[in-house]
Enzyme design. Structure first.
Site, mmCIF file in Angstrom:
data_model
loop_
_atom_site.group_PDB
_atom_site.id
_atom_site.type_symbol
_atom_site.label_atom_id
_atom_site.label_comp_id
_atom_site.label_asym_id
_atom_site.label_seq_id
_atom_site.Cartn_x
_atom_site.Cartn_y
_atom_site.Cartn_z
ATOM 1 N N ILE A 85 5.201 -1.166 2.291
ATOM 2 C CA ILE A 85 5.944 -0.548 1.187
ATOM 3 C C ILE A 85 7.222 0.165 1.642
ATOM 4 O O ILE A 85 8.196 0.270 0.887
ATOM 5 C CB ILE A 85 5.040 0.437 0.393
ATOM 6 C CG1 ILE A 85 5.681 0.812 -0.951
ATOM 7 C CG2 ILE A 85 4.785 1.711 1.201
ATOM 8 C CD1 ILE A 85 5.437 -0.150 -2.057
ATOM 9 N N HIS A 140 8.133 -10.463 14.566
ATOM 10 C CA HIS A 140 8.465 -9.040 14.654
ATOM 11 C C HIS A 140 9.880 -8.884 15.208
ATOM 12 O O HIS A 140 10.222 -9.486 16.224
ATOM 13 C CB HIS A 140 7.458 -8.366 15.579
ATOM 14 C CG HIS A 140 7.496 -6.872 15.559
ATOM 15 N ND1 HIS A 140 8.576 -6.150 16.039
ATOM 16 C CD2 HIS A 140 6.602 -5.963 15.118
ATOM 17 C CE1 HIS A 140 8.327 -4.856 15.890
ATOM 18 N NE2 HIS A 140 7.141 -4.702 15.334
ATOM 19 N N GLU A 175 -2.161 -5.115 13.260
ATOM 20 C CA GLU A 175 -1.156 -6.049 13.741
ATOM 21 C C GLU A 175 -1.663 -6.786 14.980
ATOM 22 O O GLU A 175 -1.394 -7.978 15.157
ATOM 23 C CB GLU A 175 0.138 -5.291 14.072
ATOM 24 C CG GLU A 175 1.302 -6.190 14.463
ATOM 25 C CD GLU A 175 2.579 -5.382 14.640
ATOM 26 O OE1 GLU A 175 3.328 -5.235 13.656
ATOM 27 O OE2 GLU A 175 2.832 -4.896 15.766
ATOM 28 N N TYR A 230 10.653 -8.254 19.028
ATOM 29 C CA TYR A 230 10.146 -9.131 20.091
ATOM 30 C C TYR A 230 10.561 -10.582 19.977
ATOM 31 O O TYR A 230 9.967 -11.447 20.611
ATOM 32 C CB TYR A 230 8.611 -9.021 20.149
ATOM 33 C CG TYR A 230 8.169 -7.600 20.421
ATOM 34 C CD1 TYR A 230 7.814 -6.748 19.370
ATOM 35 C CD2 TYR A 230 8.179 -7.094 21.716
ATOM 36 C CE1 TYR A 230 7.481 -5.427 19.611
ATOM 37 C CE2 TYR A 230 7.840 -5.775 21.967
ATOM 38 C CZ TYR A 230 7.489 -4.938 20.915
ATOM 39 O OH TYR A 230 7.162 -3.640 21.162
ATOM 40 N N PHE A 290 0.838 -1.200 0.000
ATOM 41 C CA PHE A 290 0.000 0.000 0.000
ATOM 42 C C PHE A 290 0.870 1.245 0.000
ATOM 43 O O PHE A 290 1.698 1.430 0.881
ATOM 44 C CB PHE A 290 -0.914 -0.006 1.234
ATOM 45 C CG PHE A 290 -2.032 -0.990 1.103
ATOM 46 C CD1 PHE A 290 -1.789 -2.351 1.178
ATOM 47 C CD2 PHE A 290 -3.332 -0.555 0.880
ATOM 48 C CE1 PHE A 290 -2.819 -3.274 1.031
ATOM 49 C CE2 PHE A 290 -4.375 -1.467 0.735
ATOM 50 C CZ PHE A 290 -4.111 -2.825 0.810
ATOM 51 N N ILE A 295 0.030 4.914 0.064
ATOM 52 C CA ILE A 295 -1.001 5.950 0.176
ATOM 53 C C ILE A 295 -0.347 7.270 0.557
ATOM 54 O O ILE A 295 0.579 7.289 1.366
ATOM 55 C CB ILE A 295 -2.001 5.591 1.290
ATOM 56 C CG1 ILE A 295 -2.471 4.139 1.164
ATOM 57 C CG2 ILE A 295 -3.172 6.573 1.320
ATOM 58 C CD1 ILE A 295 -3.429 3.886 0.054
ATOM 59 N N GLY A 296 -0.814 8.346 -0.017
ATOM 60 C CA GLY A 296 -0.297 9.675 0.333
ATOM 61 C C GLY A 296 1.196 9.758 0.061
ATOM 62 O O GLY A 296 1.677 9.413 -1.021
ATOM 63 N N LYS A 297 1.944 10.161 1.076
ATOM 64 C CA LYS A 297 3.382 10.354 0.870
ATOM 65 C C LYS A 297 4.157 9.041 0.765
ATOM 66 O O LYS A 297 5.336 9.028 0.418
ATOM 67 C CB LYS A 297 3.967 11.201 2.010
ATOM 68 C CG LYS A 297 3.442 12.631 2.000
ATOM 69 C CD LYS A 297 3.993 13.446 3.147
ATOM 70 C CE LYS A 297 3.348 14.839 3.149
ATOM 71 N NZ LYS A 297 3.587 15.572 4.394
#
Lengths: 273, 249
Positions: free
Chosen positions: A133, A154, A224, A157, A42, A44-46
């Site tokens: 992204i 992750h 998440e 963790y 994705f 989106i925007g900046k």
């Protein structure tokens, strides 16, 4: 062979680390199947500024020699750079609407992926990976990652006791995981599997996200948290080590021999607004 | 477990005690409503083993889940006093005697293949072949359930590749080229989804027939053919030698 890390879960799903697999054997099993691997991301925007580097590095390291379809979901198709792709690899822009807050944008990904699978990608790909992204491939990401349901540990963790996992701890949320439960803390930036399985679990996650919305609660780490809740009851069939989801801001511990996919340093305040 | 290999180079788990949690696996198995079958042969003198095998398997094999036992035997009268657990079923299938014991071993593959096609595929999701002269002393549970499963032979577990009992004569269909081979698998315990077991038994029997036509018999009969098949069709899960142990070792 790796004896310093856990390479298999208690439900017998392999945990993928460098040294646990032989790429040649895997390629000889998977290449003849003529698979197409899909990737959703994705921008989106900046976040569109990350597309170029993501794709260029993917062309160099992601599923080399396989057919790949990149699905870039964006509200801003004109700002997506065109990138030279290897033969057998395609790039598709999926226009979507931009939501007002970054949290909302993040959580609506499940719905968007699910819808897109139903409308389009289920006919085009065998396996689908859903990746953030704002990341770059530095080393090989190959067929060792293919499985029915794939999740990644992750990076913050993997060496931490369960009680410190940032699961959603409020019982009023549909993403709630009580103390003492949980296998791993999985990162929301990487998940995937057979397209049919991804369809099923994005739908379940979206349902629990909507349930929370109706109860006016938002989980601690957005989708998440919901992903972690889901993978507790429907355990992944394959788990990727943090080599596949690294954070460059962290110092590299001895267990990590190879960083394959890692975050690009970003000023969150600036890009999320 | 750090002392043993728990994952093959193609990422198939190798099942050892201590590597898995049976409760989690049971929960997953029950969610999918699966039925597993066991096929075994008790021909000629081997009728002797029926009681021991069936009573121990009935107690320890996938306890608590439905298991269909398919017993091929030429002495069906030996079965009369077997008590089965309520969730299990026993299907006794009479077979004829063959003069050469190796013939029995070899046509087992074909019998299994034919019965999968005509019957088993409609009754079970997963199917395992187990030698009749085996007794279970410990629970064998759903950790064995996967698409294509083979057991590492206890006699060959530590053998280096060049000292394993593979068939090496290139005239045989079971031949494994020098320097190749992942593990040595025993033909005493293997299985998987019915579709995969069908393909395996069909391929092995085909190899056996071709060898016969060429006047050659593989070193360890159907076990040699099994090993060749599994070299080129890698198992999705391996069982450690704990699952087929010989007390004399």
């Amino acid at each position: 062979r790796r004896q310093d890390v856990l390479t298999i879960t208690p439900w017998l799903a392999p945990i993928i680390w460098e040294g646990t697999f032989n790429s040649e054997i895997l390629d000889s099993a998977y290449k003849p199947l003529n698979l197409t691997i899909g990737v959703t991301a994705f921008a989106i925007g900046k976040y569109t500024r990350f597309v170029g580097r993501f794709l260029e590095s993917a062309e160099e390291h992601f599923m080399k020699g396989y057919q790949v379809n990149y699905y870039i979901f964006t509200d801003n198709p004109e700002t997506i750079p065109s990138v030279q792709l290897q033969p057998g690899r395609r790039f598709v822009i999926v226009p979507i609407k931009k939501y007002p807050s970054w949290q909302e944008i993040s959580m609506r990904r499940m719905e968007a992926i699910n819808k897109h699978i139903a409308e389009t990608s289920h006919q085009e790909v065998d396996y689908l990976f859903c990746l953030d992204i704002g990341m770059v491939f530095y080393n090989s990401w190959g067929p060792e990652t293919l499985g029915d349901i794939v999740a990644a540990i992750h990076p913050g963790y993997f060496n931490v006791p369960r009680s410190q996992f940032p699961y959603e701890r409020r019982s009023s949320s549909a993403a709630y995981i009580p103390d003492g439960e949980g296998d791993f803390y999985y990162g929301g930036a990487v998940f995937g599997g057979l397209v049919k399985k991804v369809y099923e679990f994005t739908r379940t996650c979206h349902m629990t996200i909507l349930t929370d919305k109706a109860n006016e609660i938002m989980a601690a780490w957005q989708e998440e948290s919901h992903l972690n809740r889901h993978f507790l009851s429907q355990k992944p069939s394959k788990v990727l080590s943090p080599e596949y989801l690294w954070d460059d801001r962290k110092p590299k511990p001895p267990e990590i021999h190879l960083i394959r996919f890692s975050t690009v340093d970003k000023n969150y305040k600036e890009i999320r607004d | 477990r750090r002392d043993v290999l728990v994952l093959t180079p193609w990422l198939a788990p190798i099942v050892w005690e201590g590597t898995f949690n049976r409760d989690i696996l049971n929960a997953q198995y029950m969610q999918k409503n699966l039925v597993t079958g066991v096929v075994t042969f008790a021909v000629k003198k081997y009728w002797f083993f029926i009681q021991g095998f069936m009573s121990s398997a009935n107690k320890y094999f996938l306890a608590g889940h439905q298991v269909n036992f398919y017993l091929f035997t030429d002495s069906p009268e030996q079965i009369s006093h077997l008590q089965m657990a309520p969730e299990n079923h026993l299907c006794v299938i009479p077979v004829q005697n063959h003069s050469h014991w190796q013939d029995i071993s070899v046509s087992r593959m074909d019998i299994i293949r034919r019965y999968i096609r005509s019957q088993f595929q409609y009754e079970v999701d997963y199917l395992y072949y187990i030698d009749i002269d085996v007794q279970l002393f410990e629970h064998i549970g759903v950790e064995i359930i996967d698409t294509l499963v083979a057991t590492i032979s206890p006699w060959q577990y530590t053998a280096r590749r060049d000292s394993r009992s593979y068939e090496t004569r290139t005239e045989s269909q079971a031949a494994i080229p020098k320097g190749e081979g992942d593990f040595y698998y025993t033909e005493g315990f293997y299985g998987g989804s019915v579709a995969e077991v069908y393909k395996l038994t069909r391929a092995c029997f085909k190899g056996v027939m071709e060898d016969r036509e060429n006047g050659i018999e593989a070193r360890w009969h159907d076990e040699s053919h099994l090993n060749r098949y599994l070299l080129y069709h890698k198992p999705t899960r391996l069982l450690s030698p704990e699952y087929y142990w010989d007390e004399e070792l």
